[in-house]
Design a protein around this motif. Structure first.
Motif, PDB file in Angstrom:
ATOM      1  N   GLN A 112     107.917  63.164 100.314  1.00 51.09           N
ATOM      2  CA  GLN A 112     108.188  64.474  99.717  1.00 51.09           C
ATOM      3  C   GLN A 112     107.000  65.048  98.966  1.00 51.09           C
ATOM      4  OE1 GLN A 112     111.768  64.432  97.369  1.00 51.09           O
ATOM      5  NE2 GLN A 112     113.033  63.767  99.087  1.00 51.09           N
ATOM      6  N   CYS A 113     106.075  64.178  98.566  1.00 56.79           N
ATOM      7  CA  CYS A 113     104.953  64.737  97.809  1.00 56.79           C
ATOM      8  C   CYS A 113     103.956  65.391  98.744  1.00 56.79           C
ATOM      9  CB  CYS A 113     104.249  63.667  96.988  1.00 56.79           C
ATOM     10  SG  CYS A 113     102.936  64.417  95.996  1.00 56.79           S
ATOM     11  N   ALA A 114     103.676  66.658  98.482  1.00 52.36           N
ATOM     12  CA  ALA A 114     102.759  67.394  99.335  1.00 52.36           C
ATOM     13  C   ALA A 114     101.314  67.195  98.905  1.00 52.36           C
ATOM     14  CB  ALA A 114     103.111  68.882  99.297  1.00 52.36           C
ATOM     15  N   ASP A 120     102.929  68.817  89.759  1.00 52.64           N
ATOM     16  CA  ASP A 120     103.852  69.089  90.863  1.00 52.64           C
ATOM     17  C   ASP A 120     104.133  67.861  91.710  1.00 52.64           C
ATOM     18  OD1 ASP A 120     103.505  71.831  90.099  1.00 52.64           O
ATOM     19  OD2 ASP A 120     101.616  71.818  91.214  1.00 52.64           O
ATOM     20  N   CYS A 121     103.670  66.706  91.262  1.00 50.55           N
ATOM     21  CA  CYS A 121     103.762  65.503  92.101  1.00 50.55           C
ATOM     22  C   CYS A 121     105.201  64.996  92.155  1.00 50.55           C
ATOM     23  CB  CYS A 121     102.850  64.407  91.556  1.00 50.55           C
ATOM     24  SG  CYS A 121     102.933  62.887  92.532  1.00 50.55           S
ATOM     25  N   ARG A 122     105.689  64.867  93.370  1.00 52.43           N
ATOM     26  CA  ARG A 122     107.067  64.412  93.539  1.00 52.43           C
ATOM     27  C   ARG A 122     107.230  62.959  93.098  1.00 52.43           C
ATOM     28  NH1 ARG A 122     112.097  66.648  93.755  1.00 52.43           N
ATOM     29  NH2 ARG A 122     113.490  65.413  95.055  1.00 52.43           N
ATOM     30  N   VAL A 123     106.185  62.175  93.273  1.00 52.60           N
ATOM     31  CA  VAL A 123     106.253  60.775  92.856  1.00 52.60           C
ATOM     32  C   VAL A 123     106.514  60.697  91.353  1.00 52.60           C
ATOM     33  CG1 VAL A 123     104.867  58.679  92.549  1.00 52.60           C
ATOM     34  CG2 VAL A 123     104.797  59.906  94.734  1.00 52.60           C
TER      35      VAL A 123
ATOM     36  N   SER B  77      94.499  65.787  90.157  1.00 51.32           N
ATOM     37  CA  SER B  77      95.085  65.552  91.471  1.00 51.32           C
ATOM     38  C   SER B  77      96.070  64.384  91.410  1.00 51.32           C
ATOM     39  CB  SER B  77      93.979  65.222  92.461  1.00 51.32           C
ATOM     40  OG  SER B  77      94.464  64.413  93.497  1.00 51.32           O
ATOM     41  N   CYS B  78      97.096  64.462  92.219  1.00 52.72           N
ATOM     42  CA  CYS B  78      98.079  63.385  92.205  1.00 52.72           C
ATOM     43  C   CYS B  78      97.760  62.320  93.244  1.00 52.72           C
ATOM     44  CB  CYS B  78      99.483  63.930  92.408  1.00 52.72           C
ATOM     45  SG  CYS B  78      99.887  64.358  94.094  1.00 52.72           S
ATOM     46  N   ALA B  79      96.586  62.372  93.800  1.00 50.36           N
ATOM     47  CA  ALA B  79      96.238  61.403  94.853  1.00 50.36           C
ATOM     48  C   ALA B  79      96.378  59.974  94.364  1.00 50.36           C
ATOM     49  CB  ALA B  79      94.813  61.664  95.346  1.00 50.36           C
ATOM     50  N   ALA B  81      98.269  58.780  91.978  1.00 54.08           N
ATOM     51  CA  ALA B  81      99.685  58.431  91.815  1.00 54.08           C
ATOM     52  C   ALA B  81     100.316  58.144  93.174  1.00 54.08           C
ATOM     53  CB  ALA B  81     100.432  59.563  91.110  1.00 54.08           C
ATOM     54  N   ASP B  82     100.013  58.979  94.134  1.00 54.60           N
ATOM     55  CA  ASP B  82     100.571  58.772  95.470  1.00 54.60           C
ATOM     56  C   ASP B  82     100.083  57.453  96.058  1.00 54.60           C
ATOM     57  OD1 ASP B  82     101.442  61.270  94.871  1.00 54.60           O
ATOM     58  OD2 ASP B  82     100.681  62.250  96.674  1.00 54.60           O
ATOM     59  N   ALA B  83      98.837  57.131  95.791  1.00 57.67           N
ATOM     60  CA  ALA B  83      98.296  55.876  96.314  1.00 57.67           C
ATOM     61  C   ALA B  83      99.028  54.682  95.719  1.00 57.67           C
ATOM     62  CB  ALA B  83      96.801  55.792  96.021  1.00 57.67           C
TER      63      ALA B  83
END
Ligand code: ZN
Ligand code: ZN
Ligand code: ZN
Ligand code: ZN
Lengths: 146, 146
Positions: A112-114, A120-123, B77-79, B81-83
């Motif tokens: 879900q995270c774009a 705005d991070c869905r995580v 950036s949420c990169a 967090a996503d990682a």
DNA sequence: CTTGAAGCTATAGTTGCTAGAGACATTAGG
DNA sequence: CCTAATGTCTCTAGCAACTATAGCTTCAAG
């Protein structure tokens, strides 16, 4: 007769782990060489392989201790051993169910995270609010380490 | 303002655990009442809920520490967090694969044992000899606790 | 005979809490 | 207002199952 290093290599167990098993009484005290080094024969090797295999199957050291003392009494009924194995199976099934829910939830999050800003991070958003989760994945009881 | 007990009830976290989180710096030092008791506001409550939820999803405290400090910087950036979330997903998938193999092996063991004496117990026999296993379920790398 | 690997003991660290002791604070009832 | 029951405080120690470190001794190869 094997030294501790050879035994470890043969059974796939690290040397300090073997000494640890001896210390907690899971392995009997080893014979010693003239220079005070541990020596192991076939019996110790088999016992260690049993322990290693049971650990690989997720049994706790406590359960293994029981299984080992059962295996030392070949005439007795195996009902107790079977019960330990069945309990372990139940435990594994429980963990499996939980991990399956976790996997689904984590997949939802990352899909879900774009990408973009943290704001705005869905995580981050989902982590802050369980009601955004699709499944109820909460920690039911404590589970031992795998 | 909530006392530590109310906060624990609200977030589903035990009181000593909250103190532990403060001790390791995961929660900031709480305000204190005149009588030296910890008091918590909405922000602490949200932070604790975040931690609890992430723990429920299997993140380590180290990962949570990183996620929290990321969530404190909303413009970045949420990169990262996503990682972290993707790494956790990979870890969960790894554990799932292993547990699935364990389950199969344990089922085989308990099904094959007809009951009887330990000397004939299939459970004990298989534990002593991995070559009787159908799958290769051995411990690959170390995996953190769930 | 020397050197480097492997062994020895003992202690402390890891992760994520949980339990206990003994002292102080707060709150509800009488 | 006093007391009793909870709640909270700090500090220490313990759990599983190892792993790492330090500082030594012993062994095997060259
Ligand atoms: Zn994101
Ligand atoms: Zn959730
Ligand atoms: Zn059996
Ligand atoms: Zn096997």
């Amino acid at each position: 007769m094997l030294t501790i290093g050879k035994l470890g290599d043969a059974a796939g167990v690290k040397v300090p782990t073997i000494r640890y098993y001896e210390q907690i009484g899971l392995l009997p005290e080893a014979e010693r060489s003239s220079g005070n080094q541990r020596l192991y024969g076939r019996k110790a090797m088999e016992r260690l392989a049993f322990i290693r295999h049971a650990r690989d199957l997720g049994f706790t050291l406590e359960a293994i201790r029981d299984l080992l003392s059962l295996s030392d009494r070949p005439d007795q009924s195996c009902a107790a051993a079977d019960a330990i194995a069945r309990a372990q199976l139940v435990e594994v099934e429980r963990r499996l169910a939980r991990l399956t829910a976790l996997k689904a939830e984590l997949e939802r999050m990352v899909v879900q995270c774009a990408g973009g800003k943290i704001a705005d991070c869905r995580v981050i958003e989902v982590l802050g609010d369980h009601s955004l989760c699709a499944t109820d994945h909460r920690h039911p009881e404590t589970e031992p380490t795998p």
